[in-house]
Structure formats: C-alpha cells, structure tokens
Design a protein around this motif. Structure first.
Motif, PDB file in Angstrom:
ATOM      1  N   VAL A  99       0.834  -1.204   0.000  1.00 53.85           N
ATOM      2  CA  VAL A  99       0.000   0.000   0.000  1.00 53.85           C
ATOM      3  C   VAL A  99       0.871   1.257   0.000  1.00 53.85           C
ATOM      4  N   MET A 100       1.896   1.275   0.866  1.00 57.59           N
ATOM      5  CA  MET A 100       2.774   2.446   0.932  1.00 57.59           C
ATOM      6  C   MET A 100       3.607   2.605  -0.335  1.00 57.59           C
ATOM      7  N   HIS A 101       3.979   1.469  -0.954  1.00 58.06           N
ATOM      8  CA  HIS A 101       4.832   1.529  -2.149  1.00 58.06           C
ATOM      9  C   HIS A 101       4.073   2.011  -3.373  1.00 58.06           C
ATOM     10  N   ARG A 102       2.797   1.637  -3.454  1.00 57.35           N
ATOM     11  CA  ARG A 102       2.020   1.947  -4.650  1.00 57.35           C
ATOM     12  C   ARG A 102       0.960   3.012  -4.388  1.00 57.35           C
ATOM     13  N   ALA A 103       1.042   3.671  -3.256  1.00 57.91           N
ATOM     14  CA  ALA A 103       0.060   4.704  -2.950  1.00 57.91           C
ATOM     15  C   ALA A 103       0.246   5.906  -3.871  1.00 57.91           C
ATOM     16  N   ILE A 104      -0.788   6.686  -3.976  1.00 58.41           N
ATOM     17  CA  ILE A 104      -0.718   7.910  -4.771  1.00 58.41           C
ATOM     18  C   ILE A 104       0.346   8.825  -4.181  1.00 58.41           C
ATOM     19  N   GLN A 105       1.091   9.489  -5.040  1.00 58.34           N
ATOM     20  CA  GLN A 105       2.238  10.288  -4.607  1.00 58.34           C
ATOM     21  C   GLN A 105       1.855  11.297  -3.530  1.00 58.34           C
ATOM     22  N   ASN A 106       0.707  11.938  -3.678  1.00 54.65           N
ATOM     23  CA  ASN A 106       0.310  12.980  -2.726  1.00 54.65           C
ATOM     24  C   ASN A 106      -0.112  12.405  -1.381  1.00 54.65           C
ATOM     25  N   LEU A 107      -0.443  11.117  -1.328  1.00 51.84           N
ATOM     26  CA  LEU A 107      -0.938  10.516  -0.099  1.00 51.84           C
ATOM     27  C   LEU A 107       0.091   9.619   0.585  1.00 51.84           C
ATOM     28  N   ARG A 108       1.275   9.472  -0.001  1.00 51.71           N
ATOM     29  CA  ARG A 108       2.250   8.556   0.570  1.00 51.71           C
ATOM     30  C   ARG A 108       2.680   8.975   1.974  1.00 51.71           C
ATOM     31  N   GLY A 109       2.966  10.231   2.152  1.00 46.71           N
ATOM     32  CA  GLY A 109       3.398  10.700   3.467  1.00 46.71           C
ATOM     33  C   GLY A 109       2.331  10.493   4.527  1.00 46.71           C
ATOM     34  N   LEU A 110       1.078  10.787   4.211  1.00 47.93           N
ATOM     35  CA  LEU A 110      -0.024  10.622   5.161  1.00 47.93           C
ATOM     36  C   LEU A 110      -0.236   9.152   5.508  1.00 47.93           C
ATOM     37  N   ILE A 111      -0.202   8.289   4.491  1.00 54.29           N
ATOM     38  CA  ILE A 111      -0.420   6.862   4.733  1.00 54.29           C
ATOM     39  C   ILE A 111       0.698   6.280   5.585  1.00 54.29           C
ATOM     40  N   ARG A 112       1.946   6.615   5.290  1.00 46.37           N
ATOM     41  CA  ARG A 112       3.068   6.084   6.062  1.00 46.37           C
ATOM     42  C   ARG A 112       3.035   6.583   7.501  1.00 46.37           C
ATOM     43  N   THR A 113       2.657   7.822   7.702  1.00 49.08           N
ATOM     44  CA  THR A 113       2.559   8.350   9.069  1.00 49.08           C
ATOM     45  C   THR A 113       1.478   7.639   9.856  1.00 49.08           C
ATOM     46  N   ALA A 114       0.322   7.412   9.227  1.00 45.62           N
ATOM     47  CA  ALA A 114      -0.776   6.736   9.920  1.00 45.62           C
ATOM     48  C   ALA A 114      -0.409   5.302  10.277  1.00 45.62           C
ATOM     49  N   ILE A 115       0.297   4.625   9.379  1.00 45.09           N
ATOM     50  CA  ILE A 115       0.666   3.240   9.636  1.00 45.09           C
ATOM     51  C   ILE A 115       1.687   3.136  10.765  1.00 45.09           C
ATOM     52  N   LEU A 116       2.559   4.125  10.883  1.00 46.17           N
ATOM     53  CA  LEU A 116       3.643   4.072  11.860  1.00 46.17           C
ATOM     54  C   LEU A 116       3.229   4.530  13.256  1.00 46.17           C
ATOM     55  N   VAL A 117       2.011   5.005  13.428  1.00 45.93           N
ATOM     56  CA  VAL A 117       1.578   5.490  14.743  1.00 45.93           C
ATOM     57  C   VAL A 117       1.676   4.410  15.826  1.00 45.93           C
ATOM     58  N   PRO A 118       1.178   3.184  15.615  1.00 44.86           N
ATOM     59  CA  PRO A 118       1.293   2.174  16.679  1.00 44.86           C
ATOM     60  C   PRO A 118       2.730   1.877  17.085  1.00 44.86           C
ATOM     61  N   TYR A 119       3.642   1.880  16.129  1.00 47.17           N
ATOM     62  CA  TYR A 119       5.037   1.566  16.450  1.00 47.17           C
ATOM     63  C   TYR A 119       5.692   2.676  17.270  1.00 47.17           C
ATOM     64  N   GLY A 120       5.169   3.882  17.180  1.00 44.00           N
ATOM     65  CA  GLY A 120       5.733   4.989  17.941  1.00 44.00           C
ATOM     66  C   GLY A 120       5.284   5.034  19.387  1.00 44.00           C
ATOM     67  N   ILE A 121       4.302   4.209  19.760  1.00 43.23           N
ATOM     68  CA  ILE A 121       3.805   4.188  21.133  1.00 43.23           C
ATOM     69  C   ILE A 121       4.693   3.273  21.977  1.00 43.23           C
ATOM     70  N   ILE A 122       5.000   3.701  23.188  1.00 41.05           N
ATOM     71  CA  ILE A 122       5.817   2.893  24.096  1.00 41.05           C
ATOM     72  C   ILE A 122       5.101   1.582  24.386  1.00 41.05           C
TER      73      ILE A 122
END
Length: 331
Positions: A126-149
């Motif tokens: 999904v992150m690799h083939r996402a629309i160029q304008n939405l890649r940053g938003l999608i990657r940030t949303a996916i990484l939220v759980p990993y950023g939690i202690i």
C-alpha cells in the motif's frame, strides 16, 4: 631483394604516428575488490562506535549472568553461596515450568511473526504503490502504533479487554459470535494468548512493513513490466519476480522480529503476569530472580534464553541463505 610492401594485419592499418597501445596489467576484478574493501571500511567507521558501545553495555551483563548461573546464589541467604557448576541448568531443564514457558514463547513467536509478515507485506505494498500525494499521510498513519511505548500500548489493550476495568471491547463487538458482555478474556489460556498476540501484532507490524518497504524499493520495475507483457498473472509476478528480489529484506525482517518476539515481556507481565499458563521465558527469569530472589537459577534461565536467541538467529541466516553483500550490489 627486399620488398617495400607492408605486412598485412592490424599493425599495417595503424598510422605511423599512432601511439602503441599498452596492455592493461591490472588484474580483472581489482576495481571491484578495491571498492568492496572501501565500502567495508566505511561500514566499520560508521557502525564501529555504536557496535563498541553496545558490546560494552551488553557484554558485562551476559558474562555476569553466566558467572552467577554457576553458583547456588540466593539473596535471602548470601552467606550460603556455593559453586555448583552446571547444577542450576540441570534443575531448570528438568523443571516443567521451564518447558511450559519455552513452549508458550515459541507459540507466540511463530504466530506473531507469521501474521506480521503477511500484514506487513500488504501494508508495504500500500505504501509503495500509494498515490504520490498521499504517501506521506499513509506512512505516518501506519507508523503510529510503532511509535507508542510498549508499556503504554500493553496497558491500553489490557483496559480495553478487561471487564473488571470497564473494557469496551465486549460492548463494541457483541455482534461477533462467541463474544458476550460478560466474557472475561483473561480467565483462560486461549483468550489471554489471543489478546497478547493481537497487541503484539498491532504494535510491531509497522516495523515489519518498513523493512519490507525497503525491499520493495529494490525490485526492478522493468522486470515486473516484462513479466506482465509476457502474460504473467499477479500471483506469478509476486512469486517469481517480487519475492525472490525481496529475499534479503524478508530475512532481515523475520530475523529481527523473531528475536524480539522471543524476548517478549511487557505485554505478558502487564496483562496476565503469567497466569493461565501464559508465562514466557523472560517472565520466568524475572519471577525467579526478582520474585523468589533465586539469582543462580534466574541467571541460568537468562543464559538459556540467550542461547535460544542465538539458535534462532543461526536458523534464520542458514535457512534463507542470503548473501547480503551481493544483494546490495557489492562485488
């Protein structure tokens, strides 16, 4: 009588003023060899300081645990310390609690790694083939759980499922067969392990997706296009083009995640504290050393846990048979 006719051949075709070519005396592969050595030195320069710091921080505890495991050492009786060599290991290996904890640890490791590998690959696509304008938003949303202690995440999952603390999962999902308002998730081994595994998958799948995303970036796009032109289906492209070129990234993802999952502690400690036969090796070592103050036995369990981690690393490296240097283009 001498003839003035020039001899035929390459020498005759060369102009008189043309310079004579010199044979290349350098051995073949010299350039690639120099480049490999240069890259290796650069790698050591960059990673060497961090490696030395990690070695200094981790080597002493490992050696201290190995040393303590050879003694009958209890904090309740420090004056009765005795060198017993490998008797602690005999006691631990013959204890059913150790075998049970080892089995639960293996089950959690296998299930979580397999689920995270599949979900992580889908997220990476999904992150690799996402629309160029939405890649940053999608990657940030996916990484939220990993950023939690991890501790914060474990408490959040515990309060979501614990009916004694006002858990809301039963009310939200009472339409699912088998889930009722009075279902106690932490009253049996099966449901307890389900919550533990689900929390692990939710927390660390983004880590897997990041590693696999880097592998997808290394897959040549022209190979995919050529396979599609030849009439290959999506499954065939995935099986014969994408996955073989991602082998190194998959090995790294499985290796790092398996080593981390085998040392699981926070989620089990917070949610069940080993109740309902959910005690893992790291929790067993903690309860033995800190709870019962049996430093010798706890150190023996820690050493065995460390050996299991080394075995897992060896199996992963040998099983995938990946040349990491070759996969990055090194010669």
């Amino acid at each position: 009588m001498s003839s003035n006719i020039p001899a035929a051949g390459p020498a005759a075709d060369r102009r008189p003023d043309a310079p004579t070519p010199r044979p290349d005396s350098r051995p073949r592969g010299r350039k690639g060899s120099d480049r490999s050595r240069s890259e290796a030195r650069l790698g050591w320069y960059l990673a060497g300081p961090a490696f030395l710091i990690m070695l200094a921080v981790t080597l002493y505890p490992i050696l201290q645990a190995l040393y303590d495991s050879l003694f009958s050492l209890r904090l309740t009786a420090p004056d009765e310390t005795e060198l017993i060599w490998f008797r602690n290991y005999q006691v631990v290996l013959g204890d059913p609690a150790f075998l049970q904890s080892l089995w639960i640890t293996i089950v959690i490791t296998i299930i979580t790694v397999l689920i995270e590998l599949v979900l992580g690959f889908l997220l990476a696509l999904v992150m690799h083939r996402a629309i160029q304008n939405l890649r940053g938003l999608i990657r940030t949303a996916i990484l939220v759980p990993y950023g939690i202690i991890t501790v914060v995440s474990a408490f959040a999952w515990f309060y979501a499922f614990d009916i004694n603390s006002g858990g809301y999962v039963n009310n939200w999902f009472d339409w699912v067969p088998g889930i009722t308002e009075d279902l106690n998730w932490f009253s049996s081994q099966g449901t307890s392990l389900f919550v533990i595994i689900a929390s692990e998958v939710w927390k660390t799948t983004p880590f897997i997706s990041l590693l696999l995303l880097s592998g997808l970036a290394q897959v040549p796009g022209d190979l995919e296009e050529a396979a599609k032109v030849d009439g290959a289906t999506g499954w065939q492209v995935l099986k014969r083009v994408i996955l073989p070129n991602m082998k190194a990234a998959i090995m790294v993802a499985v290796l790092f995640r398996a080593l981390e999952a085998f040392r699981i502690f926070d989620n089990v400690y917070i949610m069940t504290n080993g109740a309902n036969d959910t005690e893992v090796l790291s929790l067993l070592a903690y309860n033995t050393s800190i709870g019962r103050l049996e430093i010798g036995l706890g150190s023996a369990i820690s050493v065995l846990l460390f050996l299991c981690v080394l075995i897992i690393a060896g199996i992963a490296i040998k099983g995938f048979k990946v040349d990491l240097a070759g996969s990055t283009g090194g010669k």
